[in-house]
Design an enzyme around this catalytic site. Structure first.
Site, PDB file in Angstrom:
ATOM      1  N   GLU A   3      34.736  45.337 152.974  1.00  0.00           N
ATOM      2  CA  GLU A   3      33.599  46.049 152.354  1.00  0.00           C
ATOM      3  C   GLU A   3      33.617  45.706 150.871  1.00  0.00           C
ATOM      4  O   GLU A   3      34.593  46.037 150.175  1.00  0.00           O
ATOM      5  CB  GLU A   3      33.689  47.567 152.549  1.00  0.00           C
TER       6      GLU A   3
ATOM      7  N   GLU B 186      39.000  53.021 156.562  1.00  0.00           N
ATOM      8  CA  GLU B 186      39.320  53.828 155.369  1.00  0.00           C
ATOM      9  C   GLU B 186      40.121  55.087 155.704  1.00  0.00           C
ATOM     10  O   GLU B 186      39.750  56.201 155.321  1.00  0.00           O
ATOM     11  CB  GLU B 186      38.026  54.187 154.615  1.00  0.00           C
TER      12      GLU B 186
HETATM   13  O1  AHR Z   1      29.414  51.031 153.289  1.00  0.00           O
HETATM   14  C1  AHR Z   1      29.227  52.400 153.123  1.00  0.00           C
HETATM   15  C2  AHR Z   1      30.509  53.202 153.357  1.00  0.00           C
HETATM   16  O2  AHR Z   1      31.428  52.890 152.364  1.00  0.00           O
HETATM   17  C3  AHR Z   1      31.257  52.928 154.634  1.00  0.00           C
HETATM   18  O3  AHR Z   1      30.784  53.647 155.718  1.00  0.00           O
HETATM   19  C4  AHR Z   1      32.651  53.372 154.299  1.00  0.00           C
HETATM   20  O4  AHR Z   1      33.622  52.672 155.021  1.00  0.00           O
HETATM   21  C5  AHR Z   1      32.742  53.161 152.806  1.00  0.00           C
HETATM   22  O5  AHR Z   1      33.232  54.276 152.151  1.00  0.00           O
END
Ligand code: AHR
Length: 504
Positions: free
Chosen positions: A291, A173
Site C-alpha cells: 500500500e 495491517e
Molecule cells: O487503502 C486504504 C486503507 O489504508 C486500507 O484499507 C488499509 O489497509 C490502510 O489503512
C-alpha cells in the site's frame, strides 16, 4: 536559474526491475468496485457489468498484480459470502468502512475482470476475525483442481479451472488498533506462522506476505517487524510496508516524502537482515510495499467518515481525493524510491486503483478520467525495465522541517540490456526555481533521448469531472544532447522522464 549535475552508468546496478512493482489494489471500499470498475447500467458496461472505459484506462495505466479484496475490509470478510450464485449471496455489514457489502462482485467476478486487463490476482486473507481453517478453506476452494468438497463447490459455482493464486497476504495491517482483530506482534506472528505453515503443506511454492507496519510512524515500528519475522522467517517470502503521504501545510516537507520512504525501506530491510543474521539463515526476506500513495487521511477523518447504527450505505463516496500536480510530483518520487530499492522491494501495490485514492476516477452514468497521478505511474510502468540504476546526483539542497537538508533534485534510472533502452527519472522539488540539469551519460553516450514532464504554472491544478484533461504530460523541449552529455531544464515542482534508446 539553479544548476545540478547527474551521472548515469549502466554498471551501477541496484537490482532487476520486477514487473510486480507496478501492482495495484482494489478494495471493497467506497466506489472502488461498485460504481467504479463495476456499473451494470453504464453505457460502456460489458455483459458482466464491467465498465469497458475503465478497463481501457487500467490497461493504459499498466498495472500488474492486483491486491484484493482489502485492506481493512478483509479483516471482517467471510470469503464464502462472495462465491456461488450472486442472487443467493448475503448482504453484510462492512465494519471497516461503515458500509453495506452486497457481495455482487466476488472472487469469480473479480477474476474475470482481471482477465480483461491481463493482471495477476494477489489475495489478502482475513486474519482479523478469522484464522487458519478459513484461510485453508479459501486456498483449497481457489487453488485445488478437483476431488474435494471445496474444489467441487468451485466447479459447481461455474469455475472448472482453479484460480491458481500464487501470492497471498497473511492479513492486513494487524499492528493497527483500527484493524478488526488487531493483535500484538507476538500473537500475530504466531498466527501468521501457523497459517503460513498450513498453507505450505498444501503448496510449498506459494508466495506469502506477512504484515509489517502500517506506517513507519507506528509506535511499534521496527520492533513489530523484528518480532513478527522472528516467528515467521522460515515460512514467508515477503514482509509488507504501507505508507501514505499528504501535504499537511508545509509543501517543502511534502515534496521530500520520498526521503521518508527511502528510510522506511532501509529500516525494514535492516530489521529483516538482523533476524536473518540471528537465525543464521541463508534466506532473504524481500519487501512487498503493498500500500503506497498520497492520501489526505485528515480529510477522510473530518469529512468522509461514516457513523450511525442506522447508516450503512452501499458504495458511498469515500476517500475520493482529487490529486494536484504537486501530489503527482511527490507520487512520481515515491515510485522512484521503489525503483531505488529494486533489489529488496520486489512487489508493490499502488493503493488504490479506481475512485478510492485512485489514479482513475469515474462518475456513475458518466465519464472515466485520469487523475494527475495516472501519468507518472503509466510512464514508469511502460518504460522502467531491465535493471534499476543508481544515479549520482550533485544538487543544491533545501531545508525541511522533517528530513533536514534534502537535495532539490531526485533521480533514478533504469536500463534494459535486452532492448537497449532505458529511462531517467527526475524530480525538481524546488517550489519556485527551474533547475538546469547536466547529464553525464557515461556508457549511454550518443543515445537518442526524449523527455516528457509533468508540471503546471499552477501546482494545485487537477483533473476533474468538469475539466478532465487540464493536466497531462508535455514534451520537454529544453532537452539537448551532444555525445556524452545532455542537459534539460526542469520547471519548479515537476516530474520528468527521459527515455534513452541506444538502438541505432
Ligand atoms: O487503502 C486504504 C486503507 O489504508 C486500507 O484499507 C488499509 O489497509 C490502510 O489503512
Amino acid at each position: 536559474m539553479l544548476h545540478a549535475r547527474i551521472s548515469i552508468d549502466t554498471n551501477s546496478v541496484i537490482g532487476p526491475v520486477n514487473r510486480r512493482l507496478f501492482g495495484s489494489f482494489v478494495e471493497h471500499l467506497g466506489r472502488s468496485v461498485y460504481d467504479g470498475i463495476y456499473e451494470p447500467g453504464h453505457d460502456s458496461a460489458d455483459d458482466n457489468g464491467f465498465r469497458r472505459d475503465v478497463v481501457e484506462l487500467v490497461k493504459e495505466l499498466g498495472v500488474t498484480a492486483i491486491r484484493y479484496p482489502g485492506g481493512n475490509f478483509v479483516s471482517g470478510f467471510r470469503w464464502e459470502d462472495s462465491v456461488g450464485p450472486v442472487d443467493r449471496r448475503p448482504r453484510r455489514l462492512d465494519l471497516a468502512w461503515h458500509s453495506t457489502e452486497t457481495n455482487e462482485v466476488g472472487l469469480a467476478e473479480f477474476d474475470s475482470w482481471l482477465k480483461l486487463i491481463g493482471s495477476e490476482m494477489m489475495l489478502a486473507l482475513n486474519l482479523g476475525t478469522r484464522g487458519v481453517q478459513e484461510a485453508l478453506d479459501l486456498l483449497e476452494y481457489a487453488n485445488l483442481a478437483q476431488g474435494t468438497a471445496l474444489a467441487e463447490q468451485r466447479i459447481a459455482d461455474g469455475h472448472p479451472e482453479p484460480y491458481g493464486v500464487q501470492m497471498w497476504c497473511l492479513g492486513n495491517e494487524m499492528d493497527g488498533p483500527w484493524q478488526l482483530g488487531h493483535r500484538s506482534a507476538d500473537d500475530y506472528g504466531k498466527l501468521a506462522a501457523q497459517t503460513a505453515r498450513a498453507m505450505r503443506s498444501f503448496d510449498p511454492s506459494l508466495e506469502l506476505v506477512v504484515c509489517g507496519s502500517s506506517s513507519a510512524s507506528m509506535p511499534t515500528f521496527g520492533e513489530w517487524e523484528r518480532t513478527v519475522l522472528t516467528h515467521t522467517y522460515d515460512e514467508v517470502d515477503y514482509i509488507s510496508c504501507h505508507a501514505y503521504y499528504e501535504d499537511r501545510g508545509d509543501r517543502g516537507d511534502f515534496l521530500a516524502s520520498g526521503v521518508n520512504m527511502d528510510h522506511f525501506i532501509d529500516s525494514v530491510t535492516a530489521t529483516a537482515d538482523h533476524v536473518k543474521a540471528v537465525r543464521g539463515s541463508s534466506k532473504t526476506i524481500n519487501i512487498s510495499f503493498d500500500e503506497w500513495n498520497i492520501w489526505y487521511n485528515e480529510r477522510f477523518e473530518k469529512v468522509d467518515k461514516l457513523t450511525g447504527v442506522d447508516n450503512w450505505p452501499v458504495a458511498p463516496r469515500l476517500l475520493e481525493d482529487q490529486y494536484t500536480v504537486t501530489d503527482a510530483v511527490v507520487f512520481g518520487s515515491l515510485l522512484m524510491s521503489l525503483l531505488r530499492h529494486a533489489d529488496r522491494v520486489t512487489s508493490a501495490s499502488l493503493a488504490q486503483l479506481v475512485n478510492v485514492i485512485a489514479p482513475i476516477m469515474t462518475e456513475p452514468g458518466g465519464l472515466a478520467w485520469r487523475q494527475t497521478t495516472f501519468f507518472p505511474f503509466a510512464e514508469t510502468s511502460a518504460h522502467a525495465s531491465g535493471s534499476a540504476l543508481t544515479v549520482n546526483v550533485e544538487s543544491e539542497t533545501y531545508a525541511t522541517a522533517s528530513y533536514g537538508d534534502v537535495p532539490l533534485i531526485d533521480s533514478v534510472a533504469t536500463f534494459d540490456d535486452q532492448t537497449g533502452s532505458g529511462a531517467i527519472y527526475l524530480v525538481n522539488r524546488s517550489e519556485h526555481e527551474s533547475i538546469e540539469v547536466t547529464i553525464d551519460l557515461g556508457n549511454l553516450s550518443g543515445s537518442a533521448l526524449a523527455a516528457l514532464s509533468l508540471w503546471s504554472s499552477d501546482p494545485d491544478a487537477a483533473n476533474t469531472l468538469d475539466d478532465p484533461d487540464r493536466v497531462g504530460l508535455t514534451p520537454n523541449g529544453t532537452l539537448r544532447s551532444s555525445g556524452a552529455t545532455a542537459s534539460i531544464t526542469l520547471p519548479p515542482i515537476s516530474w520528468t522522464q527521459i527515455t534513452v534508446s541506444t538502438v541505432k
